[in-house]
Write a protein that holds these residues in place. Structure first.
Motif, PDB file in Angstrom:
ATOM      1  N   SER A 187      10.588  16.823 -28.102  1.00  0.00           N
ATOM      2  CA  SER A 187      10.436  16.309 -26.723  1.00  0.00           C
ATOM      3  C   SER A 187      10.895  14.848 -26.671  1.00  0.00           C
ATOM      4  O   SER A 187      10.601  14.069 -27.558  1.00  0.00           O
ATOM      5  N   GLY A 188      11.625  14.550 -25.630  1.00  0.00           N
ATOM      6  CA  GLY A 188      12.149  13.183 -25.481  1.00  0.00           C
ATOM      7  C   GLY A 188      11.093  12.234 -24.934  1.00  0.00           C
ATOM      8  O   GLY A 188       9.987  12.647 -24.594  1.00  0.00           O
ATOM      9  N   ASP A 189      11.480  10.987 -24.881  1.00  0.00           N
ATOM     10  CA  ASP A 189      10.564   9.968 -24.344  1.00  0.00           C
ATOM     11  C   ASP A 189      10.618  10.022 -22.823  1.00  0.00           C
ATOM     12  O   ASP A 189      11.662   9.768 -22.223  1.00  0.00           O
ATOM     13  N   ASP A 190       9.475  10.382 -22.196  1.00  0.00           N
ATOM     14  CA  ASP A 190       9.485  10.498 -20.726  1.00  0.00           C
ATOM     15  C   ASP A 190       8.723   9.365 -20.058  1.00  0.00           C
ATOM     16  O   ASP A 190       8.334   9.445 -18.911  1.00  0.00           O
ATOM     17  N   THR A 191       8.469   8.308 -20.805  1.00  0.00           N
ATOM     18  CA  THR A 191       7.680   7.226 -20.192  1.00  0.00           C
ATOM     19  C   THR A 191       8.513   6.452 -19.185  1.00  0.00           C
ATOM     20  O   THR A 191       9.708   6.337 -19.309  1.00  0.00           O
TER      21      THR A 191
ATOM     22  N   ASP B  98       0.840  -1.216   0.000  1.00  0.00           N
ATOM     23  CA  ASP B  98       0.000   0.000   0.000  1.00  0.00           C
ATOM     24  C   ASP B  98       0.868   1.257   0.000  1.00  0.00           C
ATOM     25  O   ASP B  98       0.600   2.216  -0.734  1.00  0.00           O
ATOM     26  N   ASP B  99       1.916   1.249   0.858  1.00  0.00           N
ATOM     27  CA  ASP B  99       2.821   2.408   0.937  1.00  0.00           C
ATOM     28  C   ASP B  99       3.493   2.666  -0.415  1.00  0.00           C
ATOM     29  O   ASP B  99       3.606   3.815  -0.862  1.00  0.00           O
ATOM     30  N   ALA B 100       3.939   1.569  -1.040  1.00  0.00           N
ATOM     31  CA  ALA B 100       4.609   1.699  -2.337  1.00  0.00           C
ATOM     32  C   ALA B 100       3.647   2.258  -3.375  1.00  0.00           C
ATOM     33  O   ALA B 100       4.024   3.091  -4.214  1.00  0.00           O
ATOM     34  N   GLU B 101       2.390   1.806  -3.307  1.00  0.00           N
ATOM     35  CA  GLU B 101       1.371   2.297  -4.245  1.00  0.00           C
ATOM     36  C   GLU B 101       1.144   3.798  -4.048  1.00  0.00           C
ATOM     37  O   GLU B 101       1.045   4.562  -5.021  1.00  0.00           O
ATOM     38  N   LYS B 102       1.089   4.231  -2.766  1.00  0.00           N
ATOM     39  CA  LYS B 102       0.906   5.655  -2.468  1.00  0.00           C
ATOM     40  C   LYS B 102       2.084   6.475  -3.005  1.00  0.00           C
ATOM     41  O   LYS B 102       1.910   7.543  -3.597  1.00  0.00           O
ATOM     42  N   GLU B 103       3.298   5.938  -2.787  1.00  0.00           N
ATOM     43  CA  GLU B 103       4.497   6.626  -3.259  1.00  0.00           C
ATOM     44  C   GLU B 103       4.472   6.739  -4.786  1.00  0.00           C
ATOM     45  O   GLU B 103       4.777   7.798  -5.354  1.00  0.00           O
ATOM     46  N   ALA B 104       4.071   5.648  -5.439  1.00  0.00           N
ATOM     47  CA  ALA B 104       3.999   5.649  -6.901  1.00  0.00           C
ATOM     48  C   ALA B 104       2.978   6.670  -7.377  1.00  0.00           C
ATOM     49  O   ALA B 104       3.185   7.363  -8.391  1.00  0.00           O
ATOM     50  N   GLU B 105       1.862   6.766  -6.659  1.00  0.00           N
ATOM     51  CA  GLU B 105       0.820   7.734  -7.013  1.00  0.00           C
ATOM     52  C   GLU B 105       1.376   9.166  -6.925  1.00  0.00           C
ATOM     53  O   GLU B 105       1.106  10.006  -7.801  1.00  0.00           O
ATOM     54  N   GLY B 106       2.178   9.417  -5.886  1.00  0.00           N
ATOM     55  CA  GLY B 106       2.812  10.734  -5.737  1.00  0.00           C
ATOM     56  C   GLY B 106       3.721  11.054  -6.907  1.00  0.00           C
ATOM     57  O   GLY B 106       3.681  12.159  -7.468  1.00  0.00           O
ATOM     58  N   TYR B 107       4.522  10.055  -7.322  1.00  0.00           N
ATOM     59  CA  TYR B 107       5.430  10.264  -8.454  1.00  0.00           C
ATOM     60  C   TYR B 107       4.644  10.487  -9.744  1.00  0.00           C
ATOM     61  O   TYR B 107       5.034  11.281 -10.597  1.00  0.00           O
ATOM     62  N   ARG B 108       3.516   9.750  -9.895  1.00  0.00           N
ATOM     63  CA  ARG B 108       2.683   9.918 -11.100  1.00  0.00           C
ATOM     64  C   ARG B 108       2.151  11.354 -11.171  1.00  0.00           C
ATOM     65  O   ARG B 108       2.162  11.970 -12.234  1.00  0.00           O
ATOM     66  N   LYS B 109       1.676  11.871 -10.021  1.00  0.00           N
ATOM     67  CA  LYS B 109       1.161  13.256  -9.983  1.00  0.00           C
ATOM     68  C   LYS B 109       2.266  14.237 -10.364  1.00  0.00           C
ATOM     69  O   LYS B 109       2.053  15.184 -11.141  1.00  0.00           O
TER      70      LYS B 109
ATOM     71  N   GLY C 268       2.312  16.731 -13.539  1.00  0.00           N
ATOM     72  CA  GLY C 268       2.519  18.182 -13.369  1.00  0.00           C
ATOM     73  C   GLY C 268       3.634  18.669 -14.280  1.00  0.00           C
ATOM     74  O   GLY C 268       3.509  19.723 -14.942  1.00  0.00           O
ATOM     75  N   ALA C 269       4.738  17.879 -14.336  1.00  0.00           N
ATOM     76  CA  ALA C 269       5.884  18.257 -15.171  1.00  0.00           C
ATOM     77  C   ALA C 269       5.498  18.269 -16.646  1.00  0.00           C
ATOM     78  O   ALA C 269       5.890  19.156 -17.409  1.00  0.00           O
ATOM     79  N   ARG C 270       4.688  17.294 -17.071  1.00  0.00           N
ATOM     80  CA  ARG C 270       4.238  17.233 -18.468  1.00  0.00           C
ATOM     81  C   ARG C 270       3.391  18.465 -18.813  1.00  0.00           C
ATOM     82  O   ARG C 270       3.535  19.040 -19.891  1.00  0.00           O
ATOM     83  N   GLU C 271       2.513  18.824 -17.873  1.00  0.00           N
ATOM     84  CA  GLU C 271       1.663  20.004 -18.105  1.00  0.00           C
ATOM     85  C   GLU C 271       2.523  21.255 -18.242  1.00  0.00           C
ATOM     86  O   GLU C 271       2.277  22.114 -19.106  1.00  0.00           O
ATOM     87  N   GLU C 272       3.521  21.322 -17.373  1.00  0.00           N
ATOM     88  CA  GLU C 272       4.423  22.474 -17.403  1.00  0.00           C
ATOM     89  C   GLU C 272       5.155  22.548 -18.747  1.00  0.00           C
ATOM     90  O   GLU C 272       5.262  23.613 -19.364  1.00  0.00           O
ATOM     91  N   VAL C 273       5.647  21.415 -19.227  1.00  0.00           N
ATOM     92  CA  VAL C 273       6.344  21.349 -20.522  1.00  0.00           C
ATOM     93  C   VAL C 273       5.396  21.764 -21.643  1.00  0.00           C
ATOM     94  O   VAL C 273       5.767  22.564 -22.534  1.00  0.00           O
ATOM     95  N   ALA C 274       4.172  21.278 -21.586  1.00  0.00           N
ATOM     96  CA  ALA C 274       3.202  21.621 -22.637  1.00  0.00           C
ATOM     97  C   ALA C 274       2.933  23.118 -22.640  1.00  0.00           C
ATOM     98  O   ALA C 274       2.840  23.750 -23.716  1.00  0.00           O
TER      99      ALA C 274
END
Lengths: 104, 132
Positions: A100-104, A63-74, A78-84
């Motif tokens: 733009s490079g591959d950010d996946t 669960d903790d790892a999932e929460k951390e991953a969710e934080g990184y996804r957000k 945010g970074a993608r929106e900023e770039v756009a």
């Protein structure tokens, strides 16, 4: 079927079972004390409890790892929106934004 | 749900095993006609020996609250009961003896089930000991 054979099989099965029992006892005596049934049951209980605790701890870690991953996804979104936004601004200013490079 | 063991069961098992022990000793001196018809004289003593040894070993285990007595004794008791059941079924030559034969066969299965239960328990704990 020969009836004597039935009795021979039954005598053999009884003796064989007793021999298996003796082997089990010898094995248990070699590995430690022969315990009461209650002790065996309580040890199984303790093992089950330990396994349950381990399972709960693993679930919590997941669960903790999932929460951390969710934080990184957000953060990434945010970074993608900023770039756009920046790319849009550059185009508005008549500049060509870099590839733009591959950010996946 | 944790496993539970009732201490009173030990007394019940103890009663059962001691009765089987006495029955074995009794049959050694006064064997049943069905057993006499079914088995040779030496085997009659072996059969009653199964009852006595199995009953004694199981009773010792229950009295000491250790599983090893039953582990050795129960197969002997199960076999002795099965032999008696077959003998009753085939050689008693009275109609009620078929019913008694079935009862002893059922009792033999009960002893076997108890033995398998104990064996599973011991294997479980052996497995967890090696696993941990």
């Amino acid at each position: 079927m020969d009836l004597n054979l039935i009795f021979t099989i039954l005598f053999g099965a009884g003796s064989g079972g007793a021999i298996i029992g003796i082997q089990n006892v010898i094995k248990a005596m070699r590995s430690g004390k022969v315990q009461s049934e209650e002790t065996l049951l309580s040890r199984i209980d303790a093992d089950n409890k330990k396994q349950q605790e381990m399972r709960l701890a693993a679930e919590k870690r997941a669960d903790d790892a999932e929460k951390e991953a969710e934080g990184y996804r957000k953060q990434r979104n945010g970074a993608r929106e900023e770039v756009a936004r920046l790319r849009w601004f550059m185009i508005q200013q008549g500049l060509t934004p870099p590839e733009s490079g591959d950010d996946t | 749900m944790p496993w539970r063991s009732d201490k009173r069961n030990r007394f019940i098992y103890g009663g059962m095993y001691s009765l089987l022990l006495v029955a074995g000793a009794f049959f050694a001196f006064y064997p049943s006609q069905a057993i006499l018809n079914a088995l040779q004289s030496g085997l009659v003593y072996a059969w009653s020996g199964f009852l006595v040894t199995g009953g004694m070993s199981s009773f010792y285990g229950v009295a000491r609250n250790k599983w090893h007595g039953e582990m050795i004794g129960l197969p002997l008791l199960s076999a002795a009961n099965a032999i008696f059941a077959v003998a009753l079924f085939l050689y008693a030559q009275t109609t009620p003896s078929y019913g008694f034969g079935l009862i002893f066969m059922a009792f033999s299965f009960g002893c076997l089930a108890r033995w398998r239960e104990l064996r599973r328990l011991v294997k479980l704990i052996e497995g967890s000991r090696h696993g941990s």
